[in-house]
Design an enzyme around this catalytic site. Structure first.
Site, PDB file in Angstrom:
ATOM      1  N   HIS A  52      18.675  16.560  24.244  1.00  0.00           N
ATOM      2  CA  HIS A  52      17.777  17.146  23.249  1.00  0.00           C
ATOM      3  C   HIS A  52      16.473  16.375  23.225  1.00  0.00           C
ATOM      4  O   HIS A  52      16.442  15.161  23.321  1.00  0.00           O
ATOM      5  CB  HIS A  52      18.425  17.098  21.852  1.00  0.00           C
ATOM      6  CG  HIS A  52      17.447  17.341  20.747  1.00  0.00           C
ATOM      7  ND1 HIS A  52      16.905  18.574  20.503  1.00  0.00           N
ATOM      8  CD2 HIS A  52      16.873  16.500  19.849  1.00  0.00           C
ATOM      9  CE1 HIS A  52      16.044  18.487  19.496  1.00  0.00           C
ATOM     10  NE2 HIS A  52      16.010  17.238  19.087  1.00  0.00           N
ATOM     11  N   GLU A 109       7.434   9.774  24.986  1.00  0.00           N
ATOM     12  CA  GLU A 109       6.579   9.036  24.060  1.00  0.00           C
ATOM     13  C   GLU A 109       5.717   7.988  24.769  1.00  0.00           C
ATOM     14  O   GLU A 109       4.598   7.733  24.380  1.00  0.00           O
ATOM     15  CB  GLU A 109       7.434   8.355  22.999  1.00  0.00           C
ATOM     16  CG  GLU A 109       6.634   7.908  21.834  1.00  0.00           C
ATOM     17  CD  GLU A 109       7.356   8.149  20.532  1.00  0.00           C
ATOM     18  OE1 GLU A 109       7.660   7.160  19.896  1.00  0.00           O
ATOM     19  OE2 GLU A 109       7.623   9.304  20.177  1.00  0.00           O
ATOM     20  N   LEU A 141       0.832  -1.207   0.000  1.00  0.00           N
ATOM     21  CA  LEU A 141       0.000   0.000   0.000  1.00  0.00           C
ATOM     22  C   LEU A 141       0.867   1.258   0.000  1.00  0.00           C
ATOM     23  O   LEU A 141       0.593   2.227  -0.702  1.00  0.00           O
ATOM     24  CB  LEU A 141      -0.930  -0.011   1.221  1.00  0.00           C
ATOM     25  CG  LEU A 141      -1.917   1.154   1.288  1.00  0.00           C
ATOM     26  CD1 LEU A 141      -2.877   1.126   0.101  1.00  0.00           C
ATOM     27  CD2 LEU A 141      -2.721   1.121   2.590  1.00  0.00           C
ATOM     28  N   LYS A 142       1.926   1.219   0.787  1.00  0.00           N
ATOM     29  CA  LYS A 142       2.855   2.359   0.835  1.00  0.00           C
ATOM     30  C   LYS A 142       3.383   2.662  -0.573  1.00  0.00           C
ATOM     31  O   LYS A 142       3.344   3.801  -1.036  1.00  0.00           O
ATOM     32  CB  LYS A 142       4.012   2.020   1.775  1.00  0.00           C
ATOM     33  CG  LYS A 142       5.175   2.992   1.720  1.00  0.00           C
ATOM     34  CD  LYS A 142       6.419   2.382   2.391  1.00  0.00           C
ATOM     35  CE  LYS A 142       7.641   3.253   2.193  1.00  0.00           C
ATOM     36  NZ  LYS A 142       7.580   4.511   2.950  1.00  0.00           N
ATOM     37  N   GLY A 171      22.961  18.093  15.834  1.00  0.00           N
ATOM     38  CA  GLY A 171      23.823  16.922  15.609  1.00  0.00           C
ATOM     39  C   GLY A 171      23.983  16.526  14.162  1.00  0.00           C
ATOM     40  O   GLY A 171      25.076  16.525  13.618  1.00  0.00           O
ATOM     41  N   SER A 172      22.877  16.148  13.503  1.00  0.00           N
ATOM     42  CA  SER A 172      23.032  15.646  12.139  1.00  0.00           C
ATOM     43  C   SER A 172      23.067  16.792  11.134  1.00  0.00           C
ATOM     44  O   SER A 172      22.434  17.831  11.333  1.00  0.00           O
ATOM     45  CB  SER A 172      21.894  14.690  11.801  1.00  0.00           C
ATOM     46  OG  SER A 172      20.663  15.343  11.917  1.00  0.00           O
ATOM     47  N   HIS A 187      11.564  21.213   9.953  1.00  0.00           N
ATOM     48  CA  HIS A 187      10.705  20.304   9.180  1.00  0.00           C
ATOM     49  C   HIS A 187      10.310  20.900   7.841  1.00  0.00           C
ATOM     50  O   HIS A 187       9.663  20.260   7.037  1.00  0.00           O
ATOM     51  CB  HIS A 187       9.453  19.950   9.981  1.00  0.00           C
ATOM     52  CG  HIS A 187       9.783  19.295  11.284  1.00  0.00           C
ATOM     53  ND1 HIS A 187      10.005  20.020  12.431  1.00  0.00           N
ATOM     54  CD2 HIS A 187       9.989  18.001  11.609  1.00  0.00           C
ATOM     55  CE1 HIS A 187      10.306  19.181  13.412  1.00  0.00           C
ATOM     56  NE2 HIS A 187      10.312  17.960  12.947  1.00  0.00           N
ATOM     57  N   CYS A 231      15.816  20.841  15.653  1.00  0.00           N
ATOM     58  CA  CYS A 231      16.152  19.415  15.675  1.00  0.00           C
ATOM     59  C   CYS A 231      17.305  19.190  14.694  1.00  0.00           C
ATOM     60  O   CYS A 231      17.854  20.152  14.142  1.00  0.00           O
ATOM     61  CB  CYS A 231      14.910  18.591  15.297  1.00  0.00           C
ATOM     62  SG  CYS A 231      15.093  16.808  15.567  1.00  0.00           S
ATOM     63  N   GLU A 266      27.106  13.236  11.976  1.00  0.00           N
ATOM     64  CA  GLU A 266      26.347  11.963  11.991  1.00  0.00           C
ATOM     65  C   GLU A 266      26.178  11.293  10.624  1.00  0.00           C
ATOM     66  O   GLU A 266      25.159  10.645  10.360  1.00  0.00           O
ATOM     67  CB  GLU A 266      24.964  12.166  12.652  1.00  0.00           C
ATOM     68  CG  GLU A 266      25.057  12.646  14.085  1.00  0.00           C
ATOM     69  CD  GLU A 266      23.691  12.787  14.775  1.00  0.00           C
ATOM     70  OE1 GLU A 266      22.740  12.091  14.406  1.00  0.00           O
ATOM     71  OE2 GLU A 266      23.594  13.606  15.707  1.00  0.00           O
TER      72      GLU A 266
HETATM   73  N1  GLN Z   1      21.191  14.151  17.207  1.00  0.00           N
HETATM   74  C1  GLN Z   1      20.080  13.755  16.408  1.00  0.00           C
HETATM   75  C2  GLN Z   1      20.105  14.484  15.075  1.00  0.00           C
HETATM   76  O1  GLN Z   1      20.498  15.579  15.032  1.00  0.00           O
HETATM   77  C3  GLN Z   1      18.769  14.026  17.084  1.00  0.00           C
HETATM   78  C4  GLN Z   1      17.606  13.571  16.249  1.00  0.00           C
HETATM   79  C5  GLN Z   1      16.284  13.701  16.911  1.00  0.00           C
HETATM   80  O2  GLN Z   1      16.125  14.384  17.881  1.00  0.00           O
HETATM   81  N2  GLN Z   1      15.284  13.050  16.383  1.00  0.00           N
HETATM   82  O3  GLN Z   1      19.709  13.964  14.060  1.00  0.00           O
HETATM   83 ZN    ZN Z   2      14.769  16.306  17.695  1.00  0.00          ZN
END
Ligand code: GLN
Ligand code: ZN
Length: 757
Positions: free
Chosen positions: A644, A607, A18-19, A434-435, A697, A729, A486
């Protein structure tokens, strides 16, 4: 003979058909007709599978192209104006609400997406506008019922219940729930009448909201809705289905309503058994007892399940055994796993194997001597053998932990002074999470290495080149604390899981997260330990390239646990502490190798926060926060610990977040109009904060002015010494060009503001 029920079945297909069909459709590669065909064939397969396995109550209308709440909205004419205004055909209108629309007919955003209770599934939040007329306009549940019937399968239609639907909706105008109660009852009454006509025997209304904290008013509204609605029952029987917990606030009200069946979760809803014991269960109703876990992948131990069913049976004359929730939250079938050894596989039950469990239990529960039954004996054999997953050294380490191990010394305030001297950062220090962008090249490098197409040497050489570029970019832009980027990580949990003892990885155990996105969580198989450093090499390499500080980058224990399938033979707390000890070793190795700033990500910390407030601390936060503290309590006072989180909706647990005792915390803030800042302020939050100044995002580049505005708002409420400047993020999903521009503006904004402070 006892009967068995399935609350819902996964819909994506064993090979995520389906995806892929949806994604091709979105790209315009296949027609709606082809998409519909794929969907119909999946539905048929799933119905026949369940029928063939002996399920008595097989769900229909559990299929969705995108989300069940969205389907319910469209069925009830709850379609926001902005989508209607696009004047698209019905299919395109539906996907506009699911994914947003940008094209010839306009430009509108999608409905908001939210976590579905305590799962990793996300639903689309219905928007109810003042001018809306809630009424039954959709035919989906009826069409699917008839479709199944045409294959000879008589199904139990599954409908999001009216109460859960309105409780999870967002009211965009002046009107509120009570203004729509009448029309909702009418619409749902019509559903029942229609199913009467079509000859359905049982209709399932899903009301998971009943397992959350309910006020007296909520209970009243619920009771009023159903009292009226159930008048329309006719010959159709109605099953009130709950899951994800217990119904402690409203058990007596529920059982006194005119339902024919009540579905309770005995896996997550441990208290449900107490409710039965205390109040009994009416003999004119059927109890659908959720005893096969719909959220985890472990096989049932029949020697424990049978007594449990019997215990339930003592209080209810009529029972049907059932999954604890929809099987949407588990992968399809062990048949897809070709690499897992049989000695591991025999412990697992994915969706298809859970159907077998229901069938087995149906038989065993009627057997006067079940332990003589071959099904029972086969099962017992598995659980009587010792599982080779115990590491005594780890067990001992966990059992000898004392208060001292969870306490970092000296205290926060003292460390703050020491670190101020040590680092001598300017006001508003700048960093990232980070990434850096995971370009096609970066992904190709990893996958070539995984497939054995390049040597480890070549793989690492490429990563080092990327690290060099990343460091020089950050130096050029002028960051105060740098990261290595990363590039070696596919996923922040899988990367660590692969390097720790005790994890298992599957090939195709996909679970739906939202829309077309599936995740493949690792399985925590045994006691967790670390045999060698994981991240030290790349971090030390990055540090060798610069005089600025490199921030080491780790994933925290609670996030690793929450994004994996957890064990059921030991507690979550025990697993969390084991993982914490492993990550702690990594922290200490980084420190010993000269890394002075270490970030421990807890992206998924809340979560799995329990659905009821009364359970937050005892059942979760106490051990979750402790696990985090254990990770970093051993470092020197001058080592700076960052953490984070991927959201800022932690207003209610601010004290707990502070109690993690990190030196700095970064979190998402740009989309939530900064209300959290007031809360931090009023609680005298002591941890230094980096509320994200722009939304990663979206590909949009924020201007210097915009970032300064955001920072000024923060500075109005927080001491200037306590503020870092960073994005929301990690940047891995972003393109390179927009990232460079955004980061340049971020640093420029911080530098300009510094002058005025
Ligand atoms: N250190 C991770 C990054 O920067 C954190 C990712 C996250 O918080 N989902 O990708
Ligand atoms: Zn994050």
């Amino acid at each position: 003979m006892m009967k068995a029920s399935v609350i819902g079945y996964p819909r994506v297909g064993t090979s995520r058909e389906l995806k892929f069909a949806l994604e091709s459709y979105f790209k315009g590669e296949i027609s709606n007709e082809v998409l519909q065909k794929t969907a119909a064939s999946l539905r048929k397969t799933h119905w026949l599978k369940q029928a063939g396995s002996g399920v008595d109550f097989i769900p229909s209308n559990d299929f969705s192209f995108y989300d069940g709440m969205l389907d319910t909205s469209f069925m009830l004419n709850v379609i926001p104006k902005r989508y209607k205004a696009l004047e698209l055909n019905a299919v395109s209108e539906y996907f506009a609400a699911a994914r947003g629309y940008q094209g010839a007919n306009g430009d509108v955003r999608a409905l908001a997406m939210k976590k579905w209770f305590n799962t990793n599934y996300h639903y689309l939040v219905p928007e109810i506008e003042d001018t809306m007329e809630i009424k039954l306009t959709g035919r989906k549940p009826f069409d699917e019922f008839l479709e199944a019937k045409s294959f000879g399968v008589k199904t139990k239609p599954v409908i999001t219940g009216p109460f859960t639907f309105i409780k999870l909706s967002r009211f965009t105008g002046e009107k509120a729930v009570s203004d729509f109660a009448g029309s909702i009852v009418k619409a749902y009454s019509e559903i029942l009448k229609e199913f009467n006509k079509l000859g359905a025997e049982l209709v399932q209304f899903d009301e998971p909201i009943l397992v959350t904290d309910m006020t007296t008013r909520d209970i009243q509204l619920f009771t009023n809705l159903y009292r009226e609605l159930l008048n329309a029952k006719g010959n159709v029987k109605v099953l009130l289905q709950t899951y994800f917990g217990d119904v402690r606030n409203c058990y007596t009200e529920i059982v006194s309503l005119n339902f024919n069946g009540i579905g309770l979760d005995f896996i997550e809803g441990q208290k449900n058994i107490e409710l039965l014991e205390k109040n009994g269960f009416p003999s004119d109703k059927t109890l659908f007892a959720g005893i096969v876990n719909g959220k985890n992948i472990w096989k049932k131990n029949y020697s424990k399940t049978l007594p449990m069913i019997n215990k339930i049976r003592k209080h209810a004359d009529n029972i049907v055994i059932s999954t604890s929730c929809s099987l949407l939250h588990v992968p399809y079938s062990l048949k897809n796993e070709t690499k897992l050894s049989n000695s591991c596989k025999k412990y697992f039950a994915f969706a298809e194997e859970k159907l077998v469990e229901l069938a087995d239990l149906k038989i065993l529960i009627e057997d006067v001597n079940p332990s003589g039954n071959s099904k029972y004996m086969e099962n017992a054999k598995i659980f009587n053998e010792a599982r080779s997953n115990v590491d005594n050294l780890v067990r001992k380490k966990v059992s000898t932990l004392t208060e001292k191990d969870f306490t970092r010394l000296p205290a926060h305030q003292e460390r703050e002074k020491i670190q101020k001297k040590e680092f001598n950062f300017p006001l508003l220090p700048t960093t990232t999470i980070g990434s850096f962008p995971q370009t096609a090249e970066v992904r190709a490098n990893r996958s070539s290495f995984k497939r054995g197409k390049i040597t480890e040497e070549q793989y690492k050489t490429f990563n080092k080149k990327k690290i060099r570029e990343c460091i020089s970019l950050q130096e050029k832009i002028g960051f105060d604390v740098l990261v290595h980027g990363e590039f070696e990580r596919n996923d922040m949990v899988e990367y660590f899981g692969e390097s720790l003892n005790g994890f298992l990885f599957t090939e195709r155990a996909w679970v739906l997260s939202y829309g077309t996105r599936c995740v493949k969580p690792p399985i925590i198989w045994g006691d967790i330990s670390r045999s060698k450093p994981i991240t030290v090499g790349y971090s030390v390499y990055a540090q060798s390239l610069t005089n600025k500080h490199i921030k080491g980058m780790l994933t925290g224990p609670v996030t690793i646990l929450n994004w994996s399938f957890p064990r059921e033979d030991i507690s979550l707390k025990e697993s969390a502490l084991q993982i914490a000890l492993a990550i702690r070793e990594e922290v200490l190795d980084l420190e010993a190798s000269g890394i002075k700033i270490i970030q421990i990500d807890e992206a998924a910390l809340i979560e799995k926060l329990p659905l009821r407030k009364a359970d937050w601390h005892n059942e979760y936060l106490n051990w979750a926060i402790s696990a985090f503290r254990l990770v970093h309590s051993g470092v020197k006072p001058e080592t700076q610990i960052h953490t984070h989180m991927c959201y800022s909706e932690f207003d209610d647990i601010v004290k707990d977040i502070d109690h993690m005792d990190a030196d700095v915390i970064t979190f998402e803030a740009s989309r939530s109009n900064l209300t959290i800042i007031d809360v931090l302020n009023s609680c005298n939050f002591r941890t230094t904060v980096g509320p994200g100044v722009y939304d990663i995002h979206s590909p949009r580049v924020p201007s210097v002015g915009e970032i300064k505005d955001a920072l000024n708002k923060m500075l109005a409420k927080l001491p200037k010494e306590k503020l870092w400047v960073n994005p929301d993020c990690g940047l891995k999903t972003r393109g390179e060009a927009e990232t460079v521009l955004s980061l340049e503006n971020l640093v420029a904004a911080a530098k300009e503001l510094r002058k005025s402070l």
